[in-house]
Design an enzyme around this catalytic site. Structure first.
Site, PDB file in Angstrom:
ATOM      1  N   GLY A  86      57.373  73.970  51.942  1.00  0.00           N
ATOM      2  CA  GLY A  86      57.489  75.334  51.150  1.00  0.00           C
ATOM      3  C   GLY A  86      59.069  75.705  50.810  1.00  0.00           C
ATOM      4  N   GLN A  87      58.920  76.866  50.022  1.00  0.00           N
ATOM      5  CA  GLN A  87      60.415  77.494  49.795  1.00  0.00           C
ATOM      6  C   GLN A  87      61.345  77.568  51.152  1.00  0.00           C
ATOM      7  N   LEU A 109      56.052  78.812  59.632  1.00  0.00           N
ATOM      8  CA  LEU A 109      55.984  79.482  58.118  1.00  0.00           C
ATOM      9  C   LEU A 109      54.824  78.964  57.243  1.00  0.00           C
ATOM     10  N   ALA A 110      54.098  77.946  57.988  1.00  0.00           N
ATOM     11  CA  ALA A 110      52.815  77.413  57.097  1.00  0.00           C
ATOM     12  C   ALA A 110      51.818  78.487  56.933  1.00  0.00           C
ATOM     13  N   SER A 120      49.830  81.123  50.928  1.00  0.00           N
ATOM     14  CA  SER A 120      50.773  82.112  51.013  1.00  0.00           C
ATOM     15  C   SER A 120      50.543  82.951  49.599  1.00  0.00           C
ATOM     16  N   THR A 167      54.718  89.686  56.977  1.00  0.00           N
ATOM     17  CA  THR A 167      54.917  89.921  55.541  1.00  0.00           C
ATOM     18  C   THR A 167      54.729  91.377  55.068  1.00  0.00           C
ATOM     19  N   GLU A 208      53.414  92.606  52.504  1.00  0.00           N
ATOM     20  CA  GLU A 208      51.903  92.701  52.171  1.00  0.00           C
ATOM     21  C   GLU A 208      50.949  93.130  53.104  1.00  0.00           C
ATOM     22  N   TYR A 260      44.906  87.717  51.711  1.00  0.00           N
ATOM     23  CA  TYR A 260      45.914  87.028  52.280  1.00  0.00           C
ATOM     24  C   TYR A 260      46.700  88.200  53.427  1.00  0.00           C
ATOM     25  N   LYS A 265      47.193  87.893  57.266  1.00  0.00           N
ATOM     26  CA  LYS A 265      48.693  87.992  57.952  1.00  0.00           C
ATOM     27  C   LYS A 265      48.778  89.022  59.013  1.00  0.00           C
ATOM     28  N   HIS A 288      61.016  87.309  48.919  1.00  0.00           N
ATOM     29  CA  HIS A 288      62.338  86.453  48.697  1.00  0.00           C
ATOM     30  C   HIS A 288      62.050  85.236  47.661  1.00  0.00           C
ATOM     31  N   ARG A 338      61.523  78.315  45.006  1.00  0.00           N
ATOM     32  CA  ARG A 338      60.345  79.016  44.821  1.00  0.00           C
ATOM     33  C   ARG A 338      59.313  78.237  43.996  1.00  0.00           C
TER      34      ARG A 338
HETATM   35  P1  NAP Z   1      54.957  78.549  50.497  1.00  0.00           P
HETATM   36  O1  NAP Z   1      56.324  78.131  49.623  1.00  0.00           O
HETATM   37  O2  NAP Z   1      53.864  78.698  49.794  1.00  0.00           O
HETATM   38  O3  NAP Z   1      54.861  77.256  51.610  1.00  0.00           O
HETATM   39  C1  NAP Z   1      53.769  77.328  52.276  1.00  0.00           C
HETATM   40  C2  NAP Z   1      53.655  76.273  53.241  1.00  0.00           C
HETATM   41  O4  NAP Z   1      52.552  76.172  54.012  1.00  0.00           O
HETATM   42  C3  NAP Z   1      53.770  74.841  52.585  1.00  0.00           C
HETATM   43  O5  NAP Z   1      54.565  73.805  52.958  1.00  0.00           O
HETATM   44  C4  NAP Z   1      52.356  74.469  52.895  1.00  0.00           C
HETATM   45  O6  NAP Z   1      52.306  73.115  52.737  1.00  0.00           O
HETATM   46  C5  NAP Z   1      51.985  74.849  53.989  1.00  0.00           C
HETATM   47  N1  NAP Z   1      50.718  74.868  54.463  1.00  0.00           N
HETATM   48  C6  NAP Z   1      49.804  75.469  53.766  1.00  0.00           C
HETATM   49  N2  NAP Z   1      48.313  75.244  54.281  1.00  0.00           N
HETATM   50  C7  NAP Z   1      48.743  74.528  55.568  1.00  0.00           C
HETATM   51  C8  NAP Z   1      47.967  73.887  56.525  1.00  0.00           C
HETATM   52  N3  NAP Z   1      46.654  74.224  56.343  1.00  0.00           N
HETATM   53  N4  NAP Z   1      48.583  73.242  57.439  1.00  0.00           N
HETATM   54  C9  NAP Z   1      49.817  73.183  57.353  1.00  0.00           C
HETATM   55  N5  NAP Z   1      50.710  73.637  56.646  1.00  0.00           N
HETATM   56  C10 NAP Z   1      50.192  74.218  55.452  1.00  0.00           C
HETATM   57  O7  NAP Z   1      55.540  79.801  51.205  1.00  0.00           O
HETATM   58  P2  NAP Z   1      56.987  80.288  51.359  1.00  0.00           P
HETATM   59  O8  NAP Z   1      57.488  81.331  50.622  1.00  0.00           O
HETATM   60  O9  NAP Z   1      58.097  79.250  51.969  1.00  0.00           O
HETATM   61  O10 NAP Z   1      56.762  81.240  52.779  1.00  0.00           O
HETATM   62  C11 NAP Z   1      56.881  80.735  54.177  1.00  0.00           C
HETATM   63  C12 NAP Z   1      56.058  81.532  54.977  1.00  0.00           C
HETATM   64  O11 NAP Z   1      56.605  83.231  54.905  1.00  0.00           O
HETATM   65  C13 NAP Z   1      54.762  82.015  54.397  1.00  0.00           C
HETATM   66  O12 NAP Z   1      54.006  81.940  55.868  1.00  0.00           O
HETATM   67  C14 NAP Z   1      54.351  83.161  53.791  1.00  0.00           C
HETATM   68  O13 NAP Z   1      53.155  83.750  53.634  1.00  0.00           O
HETATM   69  C15 NAP Z   1      55.282  84.015  54.567  1.00  0.00           C
HETATM   70  N6  NAP Z   1      55.948  85.168  53.582  1.00  0.00           N
HETATM   71  C16 NAP Z   1      56.715  84.637  52.482  1.00  0.00           C
HETATM   72  C17 NAP Z   1      57.438  85.676  51.831  1.00  0.00           C
HETATM   73  C18 NAP Z   1      58.002  85.196  50.575  1.00  0.00           C
HETATM   74  O14 NAP Z   1      58.539  86.198  49.719  1.00  0.00           O
HETATM   75  N7  NAP Z   1      58.233  84.031  50.181  1.00  0.00           N
HETATM   76  C19 NAP Z   1      57.391  86.946  52.041  1.00  0.00           C
HETATM   77  C20 NAP Z   1      56.841  87.219  53.202  1.00  0.00           C
HETATM   78  C21 NAP Z   1      56.042  86.378  54.017  1.00  0.00           C
HETATM   79  P3  NAP Z   1      51.460  71.778  51.667  1.00  0.00           P
HETATM   80  O15 NAP Z   1      52.842  71.281  50.941  1.00  0.00           O
HETATM   81  O16 NAP Z   1      50.854  70.981  52.329  1.00  0.00           O
HETATM   82  O17 NAP Z   1      51.092  72.855  50.641  1.00  0.00           O
HETATM   83  O1  G4F Z   2      54.842  86.571  42.633  1.00  0.00           O
HETATM   84  P1  G4F Z   2      53.881  87.025  43.496  1.00  0.00           P
HETATM   85  O2  G4F Z   2      52.598  86.177  43.303  1.00  0.00           O
HETATM   86  O3  G4F Z   2      54.033  87.710  44.738  1.00  0.00           O
HETATM   87  P2  G4F Z   2      53.292  88.610  45.841  1.00  0.00           P
HETATM   88  O4  G4F Z   2      51.811  89.097  45.447  1.00  0.00           O
HETATM   89  O5  G4F Z   2      54.122  90.052  45.796  1.00  0.00           O
HETATM   90  O6  G4F Z   2      53.397  87.869  47.304  1.00  0.00           O
HETATM   91  C1  G4F Z   2      54.618  87.269  47.475  1.00  0.00           C
HETATM   92  O7  G4F Z   2      55.250  88.051  48.613  1.00  0.00           O
HETATM   93  C2  G4F Z   2      54.716  88.506  49.460  1.00  0.00           C
HETATM   94  C3  G4F Z   2      55.628  89.604  50.262  1.00  0.00           C
HETATM   95  O8  G4F Z   2      55.599  90.789  49.996  1.00  0.00           O
HETATM   96  C4  G4F Z   2      54.370  87.295  50.414  1.00  0.00           C
HETATM   97  F1  G4F Z   2      53.918  87.756  51.668  1.00  0.00           F
HETATM   98  C5  G4F Z   2      53.464  86.292  49.661  1.00  0.00           C
HETATM   99  O9  G4F Z   2      53.374  85.179  50.574  1.00  0.00           O
HETATM  100  C6  G4F Z   2      54.171  86.010  48.221  1.00  0.00           C
HETATM  101  O10 G4F Z   2      55.346  85.081  48.674  1.00  0.00           O
HETATM  102  O11 G4F Z   2      53.216  88.478  42.574  1.00  0.00           O
HETATM  103  C7  G4F Z   2      54.400  89.722  42.474  1.00  0.00           C
HETATM  104  C8  G4F Z   2      53.800  90.528  41.412  1.00  0.00           C
HETATM  105  C9  G4F Z   2      52.169  91.114  41.699  1.00  0.00           C
HETATM  106  O12 G4F Z   2      52.103  92.455  41.396  1.00  0.00           O
HETATM  107  C10 G4F Z   2      51.386  90.430  40.684  1.00  0.00           C
HETATM  108  O13 G4F Z   2      50.103  90.599  40.296  1.00  0.00           O
HETATM  109  O14 G4F Z   2      53.821  89.917  40.256  1.00  0.00           O
HETATM  110  C11 G4F Z   2      52.274  90.013  39.527  1.00  0.00           C
HETATM  111  N1  G4F Z   2      52.120  89.335  38.562  1.00  0.00           N
HETATM  112  C12 G4F Z   2      52.015  89.523  37.260  1.00  0.00           C
HETATM  113  N2  G4F Z   2      51.609  88.337  36.514  1.00  0.00           N
HETATM  114  C13 G4F Z   2      51.856  88.047  38.672  1.00  0.00           C
HETATM  115  C14 G4F Z   2      51.654  87.539  37.576  1.00  0.00           C
HETATM  116  N3  G4F Z   2      52.085  87.043  39.777  1.00  0.00           N
HETATM  117  C15 G4F Z   2      51.669  85.770  39.775  1.00  0.00           C
HETATM  118  N4  G4F Z   2      52.019  84.860  40.758  1.00  0.00           N
HETATM  119  N5  G4F Z   2      51.668  85.333  38.610  1.00  0.00           N
HETATM  120  C16 G4F Z   2      51.465  85.943  37.267  1.00  0.00           C
HETATM  121  O15 G4F Z   2      51.222  85.350  36.343  1.00  0.00           O
END
Ligand code: NAP
Ligand code: G4F
Length: 334
Positions: free
Chosen positions: A14-15, A81-82, A85, A128, A130, A156, A160, A186, A191
């Protein structure tokens, strides 16, 4: 490498997994990554980019595989981190989301505990923003902090919240070092294109190069506290170096709408009015929306000395520049 610290990262494809693997390697860690599936399509990329990572097959919903992963890596630090998401995906796949994003956390904690590593392995749990929900009644003016009320608005977010509380419960029950990072959005060049920021910068680059005419999006008014993933993984690491296991918000302290993101992204390719290029599609709207997220990172700044470096315009710019170069390279070899 004999006395190097060992770290196990779940979610290595993942990211955040990518940013964190690079950071830990730089710091001299021996890095292990859990990878799911018998032929994960992202394995090749991880191997090419991070040849120093030892991959271990396993799945968050398979407790035996997690026990094996912990035994093989014997980690000083485990970054969980898995997750499933993607918020929109979680509405369509709520049971899977609960199995992975909620119960998967329990499986990870149990793997550490039953292998006798409760006092040896420090665990980071990816909580998160969320979990807060962004509703008027629980929205603090200065931003959400570690004491704010939770009101998750998606399968989700609910999953969480279970992960967050079971992590805290293992901290309190078994004296485990489990830190929960409550991270606001982030983003960056790693991403996934299913998330709105990368979907926009990827499309903007392709529009500029004449590879696609427009972009389909859902709601444009929601606001997010958007930071750079590279800054945030540094905060995760700092949480596990702290003297006490604790909860920390990581955020920028600013919030911006998707419309603002569109304005800056299109400006990077010299387009002032993005409206003709954006088509609204209800397929990308959610049954319940989080209207606004704004975080207050004061505790992480004061206790951990953490501070984000990349600001909002800098984030949009680095993502558009990355996608322009990436799309041009792909177009050249196509
Ligand atoms: P991401 O890019 O969606 O990566 C998710 C990872 O989880 C991928 O490596 C995916 O692997 C793995 N995964 C999914 N299902 C699994 C399973 N059953 N067993 C093992 N691995 C599995 O997410 P990210 O943005 O890097 O975020 C990392 C963590 O932080 C997540 O828990 C997310 O919910 C949390 N978070 C993210 C944000 C954000 O803004 N990015 C903010 C707050 C919290 P595959 O390649 O197998 O799909
Ligand atoms: O980019 P999003 O899908 O991120 P969202 O829902 O904020 O969730 C991300 O951040 C969370 C932390 O607050 C993480 F926990 C979670 O794992 C993930 O990384 O959507 C952001 C906003 C939402 O309001 C959504 O409704 O963008 C709006 N949106 C509008 N058009 C869209 C779209 N989102 C997506 N994914 N795709 C669209 O076409």
């Amino acid at each position: 490498m004999a006395d190097a610290k060992r770290a196990l990262i779940t979610g290595i494809t993942g990211q955040d997994g990518g940013h964190l693997a690079a950071l830990l390697h730089e710091k001299g860690y021996e890095v292990f990554g859990l990878i799911r599936g018998q032929n994960n399509p992202r394995r090749e990329q991880v191997v090419a980019e991070f040849p120093f990572v030892t991959l271990i097959e396993g799945d968050l919903i398979d407790p035996t595989s997690l026990v094996r992963a912990v035994e093989v890596s014997d980690p000083h630090e485990l970054y969980n981190l898995a997750a499933i998401s993607h918020v929109g995906y979680s509405f369509k796949n709520p049971t899977l989301t609960a199995d992975v994003t909620a119960k998967g956390v329990l499986n990870v904690l149990e793997a550490v505990r039953i292998t006798g590593r409760a006092q040896h392995t420090r665990v980071y749990q990816a909580s998160t923003s969320e979990m807060f929900g962004g509703l008027d009644y629980n929205r603090p003016g200065a931003g959400y902090n570690e004491n704010s009320l939770f009101h998750p608005r998606s399968p989700y977010g609910v999953a969480k919240l279970y992960g967050h509380w079971i992590a805290k419960n293992y901290r309190e029950s078994y004296d485990m070092f489990v830190a929960c990072g409550i991270l606001f959005n982030h983003e960056g060049e790693r991403r996934g294109v299913e998330f709105v920021t990368r979907k926009i910068t990827h499309a903007v680059a392709r529009i500029k190069l004449g590879l696609q005419p427009n972009i389909e999006l859902g709601d444009l008014w929601p606001k997010r506290d958007w930071g750079y993933a590279g800054d945030f993984v540094e905060g995760m690491w700092r949480m596990l170096q702290h003297t006490e296991p604790d909860d920390f918000v990581l955020a920028t302290g600013e919030t911006h709408s998707i419309e603002e993101f569109l304005t800056l992204a299109f400006a990077e390719i010299g387009i002032d009015d993005w409206k003709p290029y954006v088509v609204q599609n209800p397929a990308f709207m959610r049954p319940a929306e989080v209207d606004i997220l704004l975080g207050d990172p004061t505790k992480a700044e004061q206790v951990l000395g953490w501070k984000r470096k990349v600001d909002f315009p800098g984030l949009v710019k680095l993502m558009v520049e990355h996608d322009l170069a990436d799309q041009a390279r792909k177009a050249a070899i196509a």
